[in-house]
Design a protein around this motif. Structure first.
Motif, PDB file in Angstrom:
ATOM      1  N   PHE A  37      -5.446   1.374   7.334  1.00  0.00           N
ATOM      2  CA  PHE A  37      -6.545   2.097   6.697  1.00  0.00           C
ATOM      3  C   PHE A  37      -6.211   2.467   5.250  1.00  0.00           C
ATOM      4  O   PHE A  37      -7.111   2.667   4.436  1.00  0.00           O
ATOM      5  CB  PHE A  37      -6.895   3.365   7.494  1.00  0.00           C
ATOM      6  CG  PHE A  37      -7.521   3.068   8.830  1.00  0.00           C
ATOM      7  CD1 PHE A  37      -8.788   2.521   8.922  1.00  0.00           C
ATOM      8  CD2 PHE A  37      -6.835   3.327  10.008  1.00  0.00           C
ATOM      9  CE1 PHE A  37      -9.369   2.238  10.148  1.00  0.00           C
ATOM     10  CE2 PHE A  37      -7.394   3.061  11.241  1.00  0.00           C
ATOM     11  CZ  PHE A  37      -8.666   2.505  11.320  1.00  0.00           C
ATOM     12  N   CYS A  38      -4.925   2.532   4.914  1.00  0.00           N
ATOM     13  CA  CYS A  38      -4.503   2.849   3.547  1.00  0.00           C
ATOM     14  C   CYS A  38      -4.821   1.719   2.573  1.00  0.00           C
ATOM     15  O   CYS A  38      -4.815   1.935   1.365  1.00  0.00           O
ATOM     16  CB  CYS A  38      -3.010   3.147   3.515  1.00  0.00           C
ATOM     17  SG  CYS A  38      -2.529   4.614   4.437  1.00  0.00           S
ATOM     18  N   GLY A  39      -5.082   0.533   3.086  1.00  0.00           N
ATOM     19  CA  GLY A  39      -5.353  -0.609   2.230  1.00  0.00           C
ATOM     20  C   GLY A  39      -6.818  -0.864   1.945  1.00  0.00           C
ATOM     21  O   GLY A  39      -7.160  -1.822   1.244  1.00  0.00           O
ATOM     22  N   ILE A  40      -7.689  -0.019   2.471  1.00  0.00           N
ATOM     23  CA  ILE A  40      -9.126  -0.230   2.259  1.00  0.00           C
ATOM     24  C   ILE A  40      -9.468  -0.042   0.781  1.00  0.00           C
ATOM     25  O   ILE A  40      -9.159   0.996   0.180  1.00  0.00           O
ATOM     26  CB  ILE A  40      -9.960   0.715   3.139  1.00  0.00           C
ATOM     27  CG1 ILE A  40      -9.742   0.382   4.614  1.00  0.00           C
ATOM     28  CG2 ILE A  40     -11.445   0.624   2.773  1.00  0.00           C
ATOM     29  CD1 ILE A  40     -10.413   1.332   5.583  1.00  0.00           C
ATOM     30  N   LYS A  41     -10.079  -1.071   0.221  1.00  0.00           N
ATOM     31  CA  LYS A  41     -10.448  -1.079  -1.201  1.00  0.00           C
ATOM     32  C   LYS A  41     -11.274   0.163  -1.542  1.00  0.00           C
ATOM     33  O   LYS A  41     -12.227   0.495  -0.845  1.00  0.00           O
ATOM     34  CB  LYS A  41     -11.261  -2.321  -1.518  1.00  0.00           C
ATOM     35  CG  LYS A  41     -11.655  -2.455  -2.978  1.00  0.00           C
ATOM     36  CD  LYS A  41     -12.562  -3.641  -3.210  1.00  0.00           C
ATOM     37  CE  LYS A  41     -11.703  -4.840  -3.476  1.00  0.00           C
ATOM     38  NZ  LYS A  41     -12.482  -6.037  -3.840  1.00  0.00           N
ATOM     39  N   GLY A  42     -10.860   0.868  -2.584  1.00  0.00           N
ATOM     40  CA  GLY A  42     -11.590   2.034  -3.068  1.00  0.00           C
ATOM     41  C   GLY A  42     -11.234   3.335  -2.370  1.00  0.00           C
ATOM     42  O   GLY A  42     -11.686   4.394  -2.800  1.00  0.00           O
ATOM     43  N   SER A  43     -10.428   3.286  -1.323  1.00  0.00           N
ATOM     44  CA  SER A  43     -10.055   4.522  -0.631  1.00  0.00           C
ATOM     45  C   SER A  43      -9.043   5.297  -1.462  1.00  0.00           C
ATOM     46  O   SER A  43      -8.356   4.736  -2.318  1.00  0.00           O
ATOM     47  CB  SER A  43      -9.465   4.214   0.748  1.00  0.00           C
ATOM     48  OG  SER A  43      -8.197   3.592   0.618  1.00  0.00           O
ATOM     49  N   ALA A  44      -8.951   6.593  -1.204  1.00  0.00           N
ATOM     50  CA  ALA A  44      -7.987   7.427  -1.919  1.00  0.00           C
ATOM     51  C   ALA A  44      -6.569   6.924  -1.693  1.00  0.00           C
ATOM     52  O   ALA A  44      -5.752   6.886  -2.621  1.00  0.00           O
ATOM     53  CB  ALA A  44      -8.116   8.883  -1.475  1.00  0.00           C
ATOM     54  N   ALA A  45      -6.268   6.513  -0.475  1.00  0.00           N
ATOM     55  CA  ALA A  45      -4.929   6.005  -0.157  1.00  0.00           C
ATOM     56  C   ALA A  45      -4.634   4.740  -0.945  1.00  0.00           C
ATOM     57  O   ALA A  45      -3.544   4.579  -1.496  1.00  0.00           O
ATOM     58  CB  ALA A  45      -4.804   5.742   1.336  1.00  0.00           C
ATOM     59  N   CYS A  46      -5.592   3.841  -1.016  1.00  0.00           N
ATOM     60  CA  CYS A  46      -5.405   2.586  -1.743  1.00  0.00           C
ATOM     61  C   CYS A  46      -5.202   2.863  -3.232  1.00  0.00           C
ATOM     62  O   CYS A  46      -4.355   2.239  -3.871  1.00  0.00           O
ATOM     63  CB  CYS A  46      -6.598   1.669  -1.510  1.00  0.00           C
ATOM     64  SG  CYS A  46      -6.371   0.014  -2.171  1.00  0.00           S
ATOM     65  N   GLU A  47      -5.962   3.793  -3.756  1.00  0.00           N
ATOM     66  CA  GLU A  47      -5.809   4.158  -5.169  1.00  0.00           C
ATOM     67  C   GLU A  47      -4.420   4.735  -5.426  1.00  0.00           C
ATOM     68  O   GLU A  47      -3.801   4.451  -6.457  1.00  0.00           O
ATOM     69  CB  GLU A  47      -6.894   5.154  -5.588  1.00  0.00           C
ATOM     70  CG  GLU A  47      -8.308   4.604  -5.512  1.00  0.00           C
ATOM     71  CD  GLU A  47      -8.534   3.416  -6.428  1.00  0.00           C
ATOM     72  OE1 GLU A  47      -7.985   3.393  -7.544  1.00  0.00           O
ATOM     73  OE2 GLU A  47      -9.271   2.503  -6.021  1.00  0.00           O
ATOM     74  N   GLU A  48      -3.915   5.531  -4.479  1.00  0.00           N
ATOM     75  CA  GLU A  48      -2.587   6.113  -4.642  1.00  0.00           C
ATOM     76  C   GLU A  48      -1.503   5.036  -4.554  1.00  0.00           C
ATOM     77  O   GLU A  48      -0.522   5.072  -5.296  1.00  0.00           O
ATOM     78  CB  GLU A  48      -2.347   7.198  -3.595  1.00  0.00           C
ATOM     79  CG  GLU A  48      -1.147   8.033  -3.900  1.00  0.00           C
ATOM     80  CD  GLU A  48      -1.075   9.314  -3.088  1.00  0.00           C
ATOM     81  OE1 GLU A  48       0.009   9.925  -3.115  1.00  0.00           O
ATOM     82  OE2 GLU A  48      -2.057   9.691  -2.437  1.00  0.00           O
ATOM     83  N   ILE A  49      -1.688   4.081  -3.657  1.00  0.00           N
ATOM     84  CA  ILE A  49      -0.746   2.965  -3.565  1.00  0.00           C
ATOM     85  C   ILE A  49      -0.718   2.212  -4.886  1.00  0.00           C
ATOM     86  O   ILE A  49       0.349   1.915  -5.426  1.00  0.00           O
ATOM     87  CB  ILE A  49      -1.100   2.022  -2.397  1.00  0.00           C
ATOM     88  CG1 ILE A  49      -0.791   2.695  -1.058  1.00  0.00           C
ATOM     89  CG2 ILE A  49      -0.341   0.701  -2.511  1.00  0.00           C
ATOM     90  CD1 ILE A  49      -1.304   1.937   0.150  1.00  0.00           C
ATOM     91  N   THR A  50      -1.885   1.922  -5.428  1.00  0.00           N
ATOM     92  CA  THR A  50      -1.985   1.201  -6.698  1.00  0.00           C
ATOM     93  C   THR A  50      -1.338   1.996  -7.832  1.00  0.00           C
ATOM     94  O   THR A  50      -0.594   1.436  -8.642  1.00  0.00           O
ATOM     95  CB  THR A  50      -3.456   0.904  -7.045  1.00  0.00           C
ATOM     96  OG1 THR A  50      -4.045   0.197  -5.969  1.00  0.00           O
ATOM     97  CG2 THR A  50      -3.582   0.087  -8.308  1.00  0.00           C
ATOM     98  N   ALA A  51      -1.615   3.306  -7.881  1.00  0.00           N
ATOM     99  CA  ALA A  51      -1.061   4.141  -8.946  1.00  0.00           C
ATOM    100  C   ALA A  51       0.458   4.235  -8.849  1.00  0.00           C
ATOM    101  O   ALA A  51       1.150   4.286  -9.864  1.00  0.00           O
ATOM    102  CB  ALA A  51      -1.671   5.540  -8.882  1.00  0.00           C
ATOM    103  N   THR A  52       0.979   4.224  -7.634  1.00  0.00           N
ATOM    104  CA  THR A  52       2.420   4.372  -7.431  1.00  0.00           C
ATOM    105  C   THR A  52       3.164   3.053  -7.566  1.00  0.00           C
ATOM    106  O   THR A  52       4.220   2.985  -8.191  1.00  0.00           O
ATOM    107  CB  THR A  52       2.709   4.974  -6.038  1.00  0.00           C
ATOM    108  OG1 THR A  52       2.006   6.208  -5.920  1.00  0.00           O
ATOM    109  CG2 THR A  52       4.183   5.209  -5.826  1.00  0.00           C
ATOM    110  N   LEU A  53       2.602   2.000  -6.973  1.00  0.00           N
ATOM    111  CA  LEU A  53       3.315   0.721  -6.899  1.00  0.00           C
ATOM    112  C   LEU A  53       2.816  -0.319  -7.885  1.00  0.00           C
ATOM    113  O   LEU A  53       3.438  -1.364  -8.048  1.00  0.00           O
ATOM    114  CB  LEU A  53       3.212   0.147  -5.482  1.00  0.00           C
ATOM    115  CG  LEU A  53       3.666   1.054  -4.350  1.00  0.00           C
ATOM    116  CD1 LEU A  53       3.439   0.382  -3.015  1.00  0.00           C
ATOM    117  CD2 LEU A  53       5.110   1.428  -4.518  1.00  0.00           C
ATOM    118  N   GLY A  54       1.688  -0.085  -8.514  1.00  0.00           N
ATOM    119  CA  GLY A  54       1.118  -1.092  -9.394  1.00  0.00           C
ATOM    120  C   GLY A  54       0.736  -2.324  -8.593  1.00  0.00           C
ATOM    121  O   GLY A  54       0.118  -2.213  -7.541  1.00  0.00           O
ATOM    122  N   THR A  55       1.142  -3.464  -9.065  1.00  0.00           N
ATOM    123  CA  THR A  55       0.814  -4.707  -8.359  1.00  0.00           C
ATOM    124  C   THR A  55       1.984  -5.207  -7.521  1.00  0.00           C
ATOM    125  O   THR A  55       2.045  -6.365  -7.161  1.00  0.00           O
ATOM    126  CB  THR A  55       0.388  -5.802  -9.363  1.00  0.00           C
ATOM    127  OG1 THR A  55       1.443  -6.009 -10.292  1.00  0.00           O
ATOM    128  CG2 THR A  55      -0.886  -5.421 -10.084  1.00  0.00           C
TER     129      THR A  55
END
Length: 101
Positions: A37-55
């Motif tokens: 569920f953390c990988g759902i596009k546009g979710s808060a979790a996904c945004e945090e993953i992107t902000a923390t890990l980049g690509t």
């Protein structure tokens, strides 16, 4: 690759924040079970993953995402993998860190 981090919890778990804080630049993240569920596009979790890990390389276990109805909702940067690919990731890693609570 140094470590493979497997996360089976959502961003509502303390494991989520601890996992993201522990991931190094050579590490990979695999979302499994409810962690998908953390990988759902546009979710808060996904945004945090992107902000923390980049690509950085992030993977999602396809069978778990399909079972939860979110396989087609994963962010574009997340690679859906099957069990054979999961095994390959573990073999390529020096260490596997499981984030389960």
């Amino acid at each position: 690759m140094e470590k493979l981090h497997t996360l089976n919890k959502t961003n509502l778990s303390a494991c989520f924040k601890l996992c993201l804080a522990a991931i190094g630049p050579e590490d990979r993240l695999l979302l499994i079970e409810d962690g998908v569920f953390c990988g759902i596009k546009g979710s808060a979790a996904c945004e945090e993953i992107t902000a923390t890990l980049g690509t950085q390389q992030v993977f999602c276990l396809q069978e778990d995402a399909m079972a939860r109805g979110v396989a087609d909702k994963q962010a574009d940067f997340i690679c859906l993998i099957d069990y054979d690919q999961f095994v390959s990731l573990t073999e390529e890693s020096k260490t596997v860190v499981s984030w389960h609570s």
